[in-house]
Write a protein that holds these residues in place. Structure first.
Motif, PDB file in Angstrom:
ATOM      1  N   ASP A 146      65.265  11.380  12.715  1.00  0.00           N
ATOM      2  CA  ASP A 146      65.612  11.571  13.959  1.00  0.00           C
ATOM      3  C   ASP A 146      64.318  11.746  15.285  1.00  0.00           C
ATOM      4  N   LEU A 147      63.407  12.169  14.705  1.00  0.00           N
ATOM      5  CA  LEU A 147      62.222  12.437  15.667  1.00  0.00           C
ATOM      6  C   LEU A 147      61.725  10.959  16.126  1.00  0.00           C
ATOM      7  N   HIS A 148      61.716  10.337  15.026  1.00  0.00           N
ATOM      8  CA  HIS A 148      61.224   8.857  15.197  1.00  0.00           C
ATOM      9  C   HIS A 148      62.102   8.143  16.079  1.00  0.00           C
ATOM     10  N   VAL A 149      63.583   8.211  15.990  1.00  0.00           N
ATOM     11  CA  VAL A 149      64.402   7.472  16.693  1.00  0.00           C
ATOM     12  C   VAL A 149      64.223   7.938  18.107  1.00  0.00           C
ATOM     13  N   PHE A 150      63.998   9.538  18.339  1.00  0.00           N
ATOM     14  CA  PHE A 150      64.182  10.147  19.562  1.00  0.00           C
ATOM     15  C   PHE A 150      62.993   9.568  20.521  1.00  0.00           C
ATOM     16  N   ILE A 151      61.919   9.646  19.780  1.00  0.00           N
ATOM     17  CA  ILE A 151      60.631   9.160  20.573  1.00  0.00           C
ATOM     18  C   ILE A 151      60.787   7.743  20.754  1.00  0.00           C
ATOM     19  N   SER A 152      60.987   6.821  19.879  1.00  0.00           N
ATOM     20  CA  SER A 152      61.185   5.506  20.168  1.00  0.00           C
ATOM     21  C   SER A 152      62.094   4.917  21.101  1.00  0.00           C
ATOM     22  N   SER A 153      63.314   5.715  21.320  1.00  0.00           N
ATOM     23  CA  SER A 153      64.487   5.477  22.252  1.00  0.00           C
ATOM     24  C   SER A 153      64.155   6.044  23.722  1.00  0.00           C
ATOM     25  N   ASN A 154      63.411   7.126  23.649  1.00  0.00           N
ATOM     26  CA  ASN A 154      62.923   7.710  25.075  1.00  0.00           C
ATOM     27  C   ASN A 154      61.724   7.430  25.493  1.00  0.00           C
ATOM     28  N   PHE A 155      60.808   6.667  24.728  1.00  0.00           N
ATOM     29  CA  PHE A 155      59.539   6.511  25.106  1.00  0.00           C
ATOM     30  C   PHE A 155      59.080   5.137  24.494  1.00  0.00           C
ATOM     31  N   PRO A 156      59.860   4.019  25.045  1.00  0.00           N
ATOM     32  CA  PRO A 156      59.786   2.834  24.447  1.00  0.00           C
ATOM     33  C   PRO A 156      58.343   2.219  24.415  1.00  0.00           C
ATOM     34  N   ASP A 157      57.583   2.711  25.242  1.00  0.00           N
ATOM     35  CA  ASP A 157      56.082   2.198  25.276  1.00  0.00           C
ATOM     36  C   ASP A 157      55.176   2.833  24.312  1.00  0.00           C
ATOM     37  N   ALA A 158      55.705   3.736  23.755  1.00  0.00           N
ATOM     38  CA  ALA A 158      54.715   4.523  22.864  1.00  0.00           C
ATOM     39  C   ALA A 158      54.822   3.591  21.331  1.00  0.00           C
ATOM     40  N   VAL A 159      53.736   3.394  21.002  1.00  0.00           N
ATOM     41  CA  VAL A 159      53.519   2.714  19.797  1.00  0.00           C
ATOM     42  C   VAL A 159      53.134   3.433  18.615  1.00  0.00           C
ATOM     43  N   LEU A 160      53.752   3.105  17.520  1.00  0.00           N
ATOM     44  CA  LEU A 160      53.692   3.831  16.325  1.00  0.00           C
ATOM     45  C   LEU A 160      52.603   3.265  15.565  1.00  0.00           C
ATOM     46  N   LYS A 161      51.472   4.017  15.080  1.00  0.00           N
ATOM     47  CA  LYS A 161      50.424   3.548  14.242  1.00  0.00           C
ATOM     48  C   LYS A 161      50.317   4.536  13.021  1.00  0.00           C
ATOM     49  N   TYR A 162      49.622   4.284  12.201  1.00  0.00           N
ATOM     50  CA  TYR A 162      49.320   4.968  11.067  1.00  0.00           C
ATOM     51  C   TYR A 162      47.603   5.333  11.089  1.00  0.00           C
ATOM     52  N   LYS A 163      47.584   6.594  11.276  1.00  0.00           N
ATOM     53  CA  LYS A 163      46.245   7.156  11.343  1.00  0.00           C
ATOM     54  C   LYS A 163      45.903   8.593  10.862  1.00  0.00           C
ATOM     55  N   TRP A 164      44.802   8.453  10.203  1.00  0.00           N
ATOM     56  CA  TRP A 164      44.599   9.765   9.411  1.00  0.00           C
ATOM     57  C   TRP A 164      45.772  10.054   8.494  1.00  0.00           C
ATOM     58  N   SER A 165      46.186   9.162   8.079  1.00  0.00           N
ATOM     59  CA  SER A 165      47.389   9.256   6.858  1.00  0.00           C
ATOM     60  C   SER A 165      48.887   9.746   7.359  1.00  0.00           C
ATOM     61  N   LEU A 166      48.841   9.718   8.782  1.00  0.00           N
ATOM     62  CA  LEU A 166      49.969  10.367   9.567  1.00  0.00           C
ATOM     63  C   LEU A 166      50.699   9.161  10.508  1.00  0.00           C
ATOM     64  N   PRO A 167      51.763   9.251  10.758  1.00  0.00           N
ATOM     65  CA  PRO A 167      52.691   8.394  11.644  1.00  0.00           C
ATOM     66  C   PRO A 167      52.087   9.197  13.220  1.00  0.00           C
ATOM     67  N   PHE A 168      51.414   8.317  13.885  1.00  0.00           N
ATOM     68  CA  PHE A 168      50.910   8.654  15.205  1.00  0.00           C
ATOM     69  C   PHE A 168      51.583   7.738  16.305  1.00  0.00           C
ATOM     70  N   TYR A 169      52.048   8.453  17.386  1.00  0.00           N
ATOM     71  CA  TYR A 169      52.251   7.513  18.553  1.00  0.00           C
ATOM     72  C   TYR A 169      51.347   7.564  19.646  1.00  0.00           C
ATOM     73  N   TYR A 170      51.004   6.394  19.978  1.00  0.00           N
ATOM     74  CA  TYR A 170      50.249   6.139  21.234  1.00  0.00           C
ATOM     75  C   TYR A 170      50.454   5.527  22.439  1.00  0.00           C
ATOM     76  N   LEU A 171      49.801   5.956  23.454  1.00  0.00           N
ATOM     77  CA  LEU A 171      50.623   5.481  24.734  1.00  0.00           C
ATOM     78  C   LEU A 171      49.356   4.331  25.279  1.00  0.00           C
ATOM     79  N   LYS A 172      49.767   3.322  25.908  1.00  0.00           N
ATOM     80  CA  LYS A 172      49.065   2.306  26.352  1.00  0.00           C
ATOM     81  C   LYS A 172      47.854   2.051  25.369  1.00  0.00           C
TER      82      LYS A 172
END
Length: 118
Positions: free
Chosen positions: A21-47
């Motif tokens: 739910d958090l993933h869908v919420f973030i992806s829907s409301n912040f479409p420019d946020a990019v999901l990456k895998y950093k420090w063994s966790l799902p991280f969202y990055y801007l720009k």
């Protein structure tokens, strides 16, 4: 599926539902946020390289970690420091009932403005 999405979908119940739910919420409301895998966790990055937030599950809750969250207003009084964190704050979800989309959206918008205007 990338490693970040894999982490979310393979998490144990009930955490994977909260994280999805958090993933869908973030992806829907912040479409420019990019999901990456950093420090063994799902991280969202801007720009591309500006840390925004991450999703993690602990023994009893899901932690939505907020980069530089210590600089947020915390107007809803929901941010948790915990574990000796100096800058990081988080919203914690013990169940789906804990999710308040208004608090989540307002907090993430404030964080986005903070991170993009540094």
């Amino acid at each position: 599926m990338n490693p970040a999405e894999d982490y979310i979908y393979k998490a144990p119940e009930p955490f994977n539902h909260i994280m999805m739910d958090l993933h869908v919420f973030i992806s829907s409301n912040f479409p420019d946020a990019v999901l990456k895998y950093k420090w063994s966790l799902p991280f969202y990055y801007l720009k591309g390289n500006i840390m925004f937030c991450y999703i993690n599950f602990r023994k009893k809750y899901v932690d939505l970690g907020l980069a530089y969250g210590s600089e947020l207003s915390n107007k809803h009084n929901k941010l948790v420091a915990g574990e000796g964190r100096k800058r990081m704050r988080s919203l914690r979800y013990f169940s789906m009932d804990d999710m308040d989309n208004k608090v989540l959206l307002e907090t993430l918008i404030e964080l986005q403005n903070l991170r993009l205007n540094r």
